[in-house]
Design an enzyme around this catalytic site. Structure first.
Site, mmCIF file in Angstrom:
data_model
loop_
_atom_site.group_PDB
_atom_site.id
_atom_site.type_symbol
_atom_site.label_atom_id
_atom_site.label_comp_id
_atom_site.label_asym_id
_atom_site.label_seq_id
_atom_site.Cartn_x
_atom_site.Cartn_y
_atom_site.Cartn_z
ATOM 1 C CE LYS A 127 -1.662 -0.239 4.395
ATOM 2 N NZ LYS A 127 -0.327 -1.998 5.193
ATOM 3 C CG HIS B 266 -1.690 -6.038 12.010
ATOM 4 N ND1 HIS B 266 -0.477 -5.574 12.643
ATOM 5 C CD2 HIS B 266 -1.825 -5.603 10.355
ATOM 6 C CE1 HIS B 266 0.182 -4.395 12.193
ATOM 7 N NE2 HIS B 266 -0.619 -4.911 10.692
ATOM 8 C CG ASN C 276 0.039 4.016 8.172
ATOM 9 O OD1 ASN C 276 0.347 3.697 9.339
ATOM 10 N ND2 ASN C 276 0.344 2.487 7.672
#
Length: 477
Positions: A131, A204, A154
């Site tokens: 990303k 995650h 981010n």
């Protein structure tokens, strides 16, 4: 497709940012929290900032409207607080957050807050891997096409910082935001005019109850999109396709394996855009891409489809690719010494990313450095890839024992503790034509404050190694 030339929907009706609220609790006072506090203070609001660490106001100008609290010392929700802005790293089950929910207070993520003040259009980009590169590429392509673009999220600069510095007159500005699953958890009004979900792989799982919950968080990117908006996904990833098709947006796909009906695919070495009822358009040649790996080709195709929403011409896409350089710590070549190439992919913080890094190496010529803080990923696919690609594996950090158990029976695997031991150990067994690869498949927080610090230390060690051994070879900064 050009969003600028298609019938435009009415401007999204955004509620007042924080109606009736005078004091906001900002939970987490790192980069995102400070940016959110700065935006709120500029709006004349009062801020109570809470963090697990002792923090200082720094350069924020508050005129007495900023109060700093340590999490362990703030046992009750201050009665004057009317809303909460949550930094992405803060878990949802903190006592103060539970109290805020019980009181019916709005809880906004930092990007949700930013969106309520945003002037212009929003491009959102998420995915387990790729990303950051896609976000940077999309911004570069828009700029090359004459579109005013602000890259944020981010990738480095919080979205609230970008919104705060943008002028109200910049209604045509496009904000290109990298968004993590954490940031997507707390949305209620945010709408992307164009959005890309690149891929979803296990990551995650130390935060989410299941892979399905993690994937659902990624899918929030498409929430509130309309039929006039665009959702970009990988044609070869059934999960991303399903998540995109659940929205109202037009689904455009990219594929490195051939043509697609609506989107772009590789045809005879060229990335070709196709759309129903329209002639195909050649966007760029595969050989124009300056970044190694099929995954980076897919990133470039996704970025191109997003930029095409604003009518960016193929010539501008090609110009952006020609001048684009790999982002730091993402399969970045740091040195070639005595015929051995050293690669820094410290950003490969999960198994799926490490697999992509290893795919680019010649069979049997890799020396892999793995480890850090485990995310609970399934290691079996990595074991199989290592058997094919690597001649040696050097384990570091907290996860070394877990990885050693998974790699039992695989030759050439050794626990060495840290990078300071791993780099010279790998160099000692590497031969001309081999590659030493830092692709840890883990977070960095046991031994380093960030993946960037880990990658920088790797580069330093390689430089020291080259200086110590002295002769022959090229060293790239």
């Amino acid at each position: 497709m050009n969003l600028a030339s298609t019938p435009q929907p009415a401007a999204p009706v955004r509620p007042p940012a924080l109606p009736g609220v005078e004091t906001v609790l900002v939970y987490g006072f790192g980069l995102s929290g400070r940016a959110a506090a700065g935006l709120l203070l500029r709006q004349g609001l009062r801020v109570v900032a809470v963090d697990a660490r002792v923090v200082e106001a720094g350069v924020l100008e508050s005129e007495g409207r900023l109060r700093l609290e340590r999490e362990s010392e703030l046992l009750e929700l201050p009665p004057e607080v009317g809303a909460v802005v949550l930094s992405p790293g803060v878990p949802q089950d903190r006592p103060l957050l539970l109290a805020a929910r019980a009181a019916g207070l709005p809880i906004l993520g930092e990007v949700e807050l930013a969106y309520r003040f945003l002037q212009g259009e929003l491009v959102g980009i998420t995915g387990t891997n790729g990303k950051s590169t896609t976000t940077a590429l999309c911004g570069a392509m828009l700029e090359a096409g004459g579109v005013e673009a602000e890259v944020c999220g981010n990738i480095g600069q919080p979205m609230t910082s970008s919104v705060a510095k943008a002028s109200a007159s910049s209604a045509d500005q496009v904000f290109v935001a990298e968004l993590s699953s954490f940031q997507l958890e707390s949305l209620s009004t945010l709408r992307c005019r164009a959005a890309a979900l690149l891929n979803v792989a296990a990551d995650h799982l130390d935060r989410y109850d299941s892979f399905e919950d993690y994937a659902a968080a990624k899918g929030h990117l498409f929430d509130r999109q309309t039929a006039q908006d665009v959702a970009v996904v990988n044609a070869q990833d059934p999960l991303t396709l399903r998540l995109a098709r659940a929205s109202k947006a037009r689904c455009r796909q990219f594929s490195s394996n051939g043509p697609v009906e609506d989107g772009c695919g590789v045809e005879d070495g060229t990335v070709v855009e196709r759309a129903p009822g329209e002639d195909p358009i050649s966007l760029f040649a595969v050989e124009d891409l300056p970044l190694a790996g099929v995954h980076n080709l897919e990133n470039a195709m996704a970025a191109a489809l997003l930029a095409r929403c604003w009518g960016v011409e193929p010539s501008a896409l090609q110009a952006a690719l020609k001048s684009f350089e790999a982002l730091p710590h993402r399969m970045q070549r740091v040195a070639v010494r005595a015929g051995v190439t050293y690669w820094d992919d410290s950003k490969a913080t999960n198994v799926a990313a490490a697999l992509r890094s290893l795919e680019g190496l010649e069979d049997g010529q890799g020396h892999l450095i793995l480890g850090g803080v485990s995310k609970g990923d399934d290691l079996a696919p990595l074991v199989e890839m290592v058997r094919r690609k690597a001649r040696s594996v050097w384990l570091i950090g907290e996860a070394a024992e877990e990885f050693a158990a998974a790699f039992a029976g695989v030759p050439g695997v050794e626990s060495v503790g840290d990078l300071e031991s791993a780099v010279p150990a790998a160099a000692a067994v590497a031969q001309p034509g081999d590659a030493v690869l830092l692709a840890p498949a883990c977070a960095s927080y046991d031994q380093f404050p960030s993946f960037a610090a880990r990658g920088a230390r790797f580069a330093e060690l390689v430089q020291e190694l080259a200086e110590g051994l002295g002769t022959g070879g090229e060293v790239d900064g």
